[in-house]
Design a protein around this motif. Structure first.
Motif, PDB file in Angstrom:
ATOM      1  N   GLY A   1    -150.797  -6.066  18.519  1.00  0.00           N
ATOM      2  CA  GLY A   1    -149.928  -6.734  19.466  1.00  0.00           C
ATOM      3  C   GLY A   1    -150.744  -7.396  20.565  1.00  0.00           C
ATOM      4  N   LEU A   2    -150.199  -8.486  21.104  1.00  0.00           N
ATOM      5  CA  LEU A   2    -150.878  -9.226  22.171  1.00  0.00           C
ATOM      6  C   LEU A   2    -149.948  -9.393  23.363  1.00  0.00           C
ATOM      7  N   PHE A   3    -150.506  -9.455  24.538  1.00  0.00           N
ATOM      8  CA  PHE A   3    -149.707  -9.717  25.733  1.00  0.00           C
ATOM      9  C   PHE A   3    -149.232 -11.171  25.744  1.00  0.00           C
ATOM     10  N   GLY A   4    -147.942 -11.352  26.018  1.00  0.00           N
ATOM     11  CA  GLY A   4    -147.399 -12.677  26.308  1.00  0.00           C
ATOM     12  C   GLY A   4    -147.556 -13.694  25.206  1.00  0.00           C
ATOM     13  N   TYR A   5    -147.550 -13.248  23.940  1.00  0.00           N
ATOM     14  CA  TYR A   5    -147.870 -14.191  22.874  1.00  0.00           C
ATOM     15  C   TYR A   5    -146.964 -14.038  21.664  1.00  0.00           C
ATOM     16  N   SER A   6    -145.686 -14.193  21.876  1.00  0.00           N
ATOM     17  CA  SER A   6    -144.667 -14.275  20.836  1.00  0.00           C
ATOM     18  C   SER A   6    -144.159 -12.896  20.406  1.00  0.00           C
ATOM     19  N   HIS A   7    -142.964 -12.915  19.844  1.00  0.00           N
ATOM     20  CA  HIS A   7    -142.361 -11.685  19.343  1.00  0.00           C
ATOM     21  C   HIS A   7    -142.951 -11.276  18.004  1.00  0.00           C
ATOM     22  N   MET A   8    -143.529 -12.208  17.290  1.00  0.00           N
ATOM     23  CA  MET A   8    -144.218 -11.862  16.054  1.00  0.00           C
ATOM     24  C   MET A   8    -145.419 -10.960  16.338  1.00  0.00           C
ATOM     25  N   LEU A   9    -145.959 -11.051  17.553  1.00  0.00           N
ATOM     26  CA  LEU A   9    -147.089 -10.222  17.951  1.00  0.00           C
ATOM     27  C   LEU A   9    -146.680  -9.189  18.996  1.00  0.00           C
ATOM     28  N   GLY A  10    -145.448  -8.729  18.903  1.00  0.00           N
ATOM     29  CA  GLY A  10    -145.021  -7.580  19.682  1.00  0.00           C
ATOM     30  C   GLY A  10    -143.976  -7.839  20.735  1.00  0.00           C
ATOM     31  N   GLY A  11    -143.854  -9.085  21.200  1.00  0.00           N
ATOM     32  CA  GLY A  11    -142.881  -9.382  22.250  1.00  0.00           C
ATOM     33  C   GLY A  11    -143.223  -8.759  23.590  1.00  0.00           C
ATOM     34  N   TYR A  12    -144.504  -8.466  23.815  1.00  0.00           N
ATOM     35  CA  TYR A  12    -144.911  -7.848  25.085  1.00  0.00           C
ATOM     36  C   TYR A  12    -144.897  -8.869  26.213  1.00  0.00           C
ATOM     37  N   SER A  13    -144.402  -8.462  27.366  1.00  0.00           N
ATOM     38  CA  SER A  13    -144.479  -9.324  28.552  1.00  0.00           C
ATOM     39  C   SER A  13    -145.934  -9.532  28.930  1.00  0.00           C
ATOM     40  N   GLY A  14    -146.229 -10.747  29.377  1.00  0.00           N
ATOM     41  CA  GLY A  14    -147.596 -11.091  29.714  1.00  0.00           C
ATOM     42  C   GLY A  14    -147.919 -10.865  31.177  1.00  0.00           C
ATOM     43  N   GLY A  15    -149.132 -11.282  31.533  1.00  0.00           N
ATOM     44  CA  GLY A  15    -149.692 -10.956  32.838  1.00  0.00           C
ATOM     45  C   GLY A  15    -149.731 -12.085  33.842  1.00  0.00           C
ATOM     46  N   GLN A  16    -149.062 -13.211  33.570  1.00  0.00           N
ATOM     47  CA  GLN A  16    -148.937 -14.252  34.593  1.00  0.00           C
ATOM     48  C   GLN A  16    -147.724 -13.886  35.441  1.00  0.00           C
ATOM     49  N   ALA A  17    -147.918 -12.848  36.204  1.00  0.00           N
ATOM     50  CA  ALA A  17    -146.819 -12.202  36.923  1.00  0.00           C
ATOM     51  C   ALA A  17    -147.401 -11.367  38.059  1.00  0.00           C
ATOM     52  N   GLU A  18    -146.520 -10.838  38.878  1.00  0.00           N
ATOM     53  CA  GLU A  18    -146.991  -9.998  39.987  1.00  0.00           C
ATOM     54  C   GLU A  18    -147.365  -8.594  39.518  1.00  0.00           C
ATOM     55  N   TYR A  19    -146.708  -8.138  38.433  1.00  0.00           N
ATOM     56  CA  TYR A  19    -147.008  -6.807  37.888  1.00  0.00           C
ATOM     57  C   TYR A  19    -147.027  -6.888  36.368  1.00  0.00           C
ATOM     58  N   LEU A  20    -147.766  -5.958  35.746  1.00  0.00           N
ATOM     59  CA  LEU A  20    -147.880  -5.920  34.291  1.00  0.00           C
ATOM     60  C   LEU A  20    -147.837  -4.485  33.818  1.00  0.00           C
ATOM     61  N   ARG A  21    -147.011  -4.230  32.810  1.00  0.00           N
ATOM     62  CA  ARG A  21    -147.060  -2.952  32.105  1.00  0.00           C
ATOM     63  C   ARG A  21    -148.144  -3.021  31.043  1.00  0.00           C
TER      64      ARG A  21
END
Length: 389
Positions: A124-144
């Motif tokens: 899985g990758l951060f912020g890079y499509s639902h095919m790769l996990g649907g994880y929220s990315g880090g161009q944000a104030e906070y990141l899980r």
């Protein structure tokens, strides 16, 4: 919190989204202190990457300060400064145990989507499509950060955010590209693409023993930065790249060729390059692999073609006859970032390289949508954008 979100081709917005929460014992939450726009983010901006959804939070080059830690991430504590790899990896599966973190078998909850496209799923990758996990990315104030006991690397005192931020992606990717070239000292390496990854590949090739680097692009600012790093440069719109590399290598070809461009190669005057554009525009193809074709043709017999530019689907008109009959070796991967972090952090600490050389633009998240367009269009000398929430 504020974040940059996707709403369709060419539509990136800075808007309010819910704050991330701890969801698993191995999670951590970081307050983002610096993030960047990556060349592969531009593929999302251009609508090339499938399975993006409206409102997805973008970004995979991120660092910050730990503000919350799950009970299973005991290696971290609140207040730690960390850089977060773009690859999400469990650290325990078959591939992670062998150092191939970007092939993690556990971190993509949507692995079946990837399997339909590629046969097997990568990490899985951060912020890079639902095919790769649907994880929220880090161009944000906070990141899980999932698997926070495996991914993030702590930043030693005395190093600035800008010195270490690119450990998240482009420095390991460029270094891996050069490492794939199997350099023993004295080689000539050709690098297609003088964007951020290409710039890191140029300098990494010299660090690993290359005698000459030939850098290919057409943007004056990128070519100038490549020359500042010691490369000889060629403008693909003004020169016949194949003939020039033949001339520069006494007719033999480059010892290794790096494709740091990938799916959206700008069209040259070649027939195949124009056909690529037409097929993609007509939804008859998924990628424009002109650079890869040229890298294969320009590589010497029994040389190495190193591919770190992103490709998403199926490539047409690849000269496999050339590759097979001339004994070429292909090396390629999504970068297993965790594998490289200790080595490259030490390089930075020792003063071998300061990756911040590539930064041209700094701004806040609210300027992100305009800077996506500026970066994509290569305007105002834009080579690398760092955002500070």
């Amino acid at each position: 919190m504020k974040a940059l979100t996707f709403h369709g081709k060419g539509d990136i917005r800075c808007e309010q989204v819910p704050d991330p929460q701890i969801q698993h014992a191995r999670d951590a939450i970081i307050k983002v202190t610096a993030c960047a726009i990556c060349g592969s983010d531009v593929h999302i901006y251009d609508g090339v990457i499938p399975s993006m959804e409206h409102g997805d939070v973008l970004g995979h080059e991120t660092m910050g300060e730990v503000v919350e830690v799950g009970s299973g991430a005991s290696n971290l504590k609140v207040g730690d400064r960390v850089v977060v790899p773009f690859t999400i990896s469990c650290g325990e599966c078959f591939f992670c145990r062998r150092g191939f973190y970007s092939g993690c078998e556990r971190s993509n909850p949507n692995h079946k989507m990837a399997e339909e496209m590629w046969g097997y799923s990568p990490a899985g990758l951060f912020g890079y499509s639902h095919m790769l996990g649907g994880y929220s990315g880090g161009q944000a104030e906070y990141l899980r950060v999932p698997y926070a006991d495996v991914g993030p690397i702590k930043v030693p005192d005395g190093l600035t955010d800008e010195q270490v931020l690119f450990l998240s992606d482009i420095f390991p990717t460029g270094y891996m590209a050069a490492e794939f070239c199997e350099l023993k000292g004295g080689e000539t390496v050709a690098v297609w693409g003088c964007g951020p990854v290409g710039q890191m590949a140029i300098r990494s090739a010299f660090l690993l023993g290359a005698e000459r680097v030939i850098a290919i692009d057409t943007v004056p600012e990128r070519l100038a930065l490549a020359r500042a790093g010691g490369a000889e440069t060629l403008d693909f719109l003004g020169e016949d790249i194949y003939e020039r590399i033949r001339d520069m290598t006494n007719g033999r070809g480059a010892d290794a060729c790096i494709d740091a461009v990938g799916t959206e190669a700008d069209a040259s005057s070649s027939l195949y390059a124009r056909i690529d554009r037409i097929k993609v525009a007509a939804f008859m193809g998924t990628d424009r692999p002109h650079v890869l074709r040229q890298a294969i043709q320009c590589c010497r017999n029994f040389g190495v073609v190193s591919i770190v530019g992103v490709y998403g689907g199926f490539l047409d008109k690849i000269p496999m006859g050339s590759a097979i009959n001339r004994g070429l070796t292909f090396r390629m991967a999504q970068t297993p970032v965790q594998r490289y972090l200790p080595i490259l952090l030490e390089r930075i600490q020792n003063g071998d390289i300061d990756p911040s050389f590539v930064i041209t633009h700094r701004a806040g998240l609210e300027d992100g949508p305009d800077l996506y367009a500026q970066f994509r269009d290569k305007k105002d000398g834009c080579i690398k954008v760092v955002l500070k929430p």
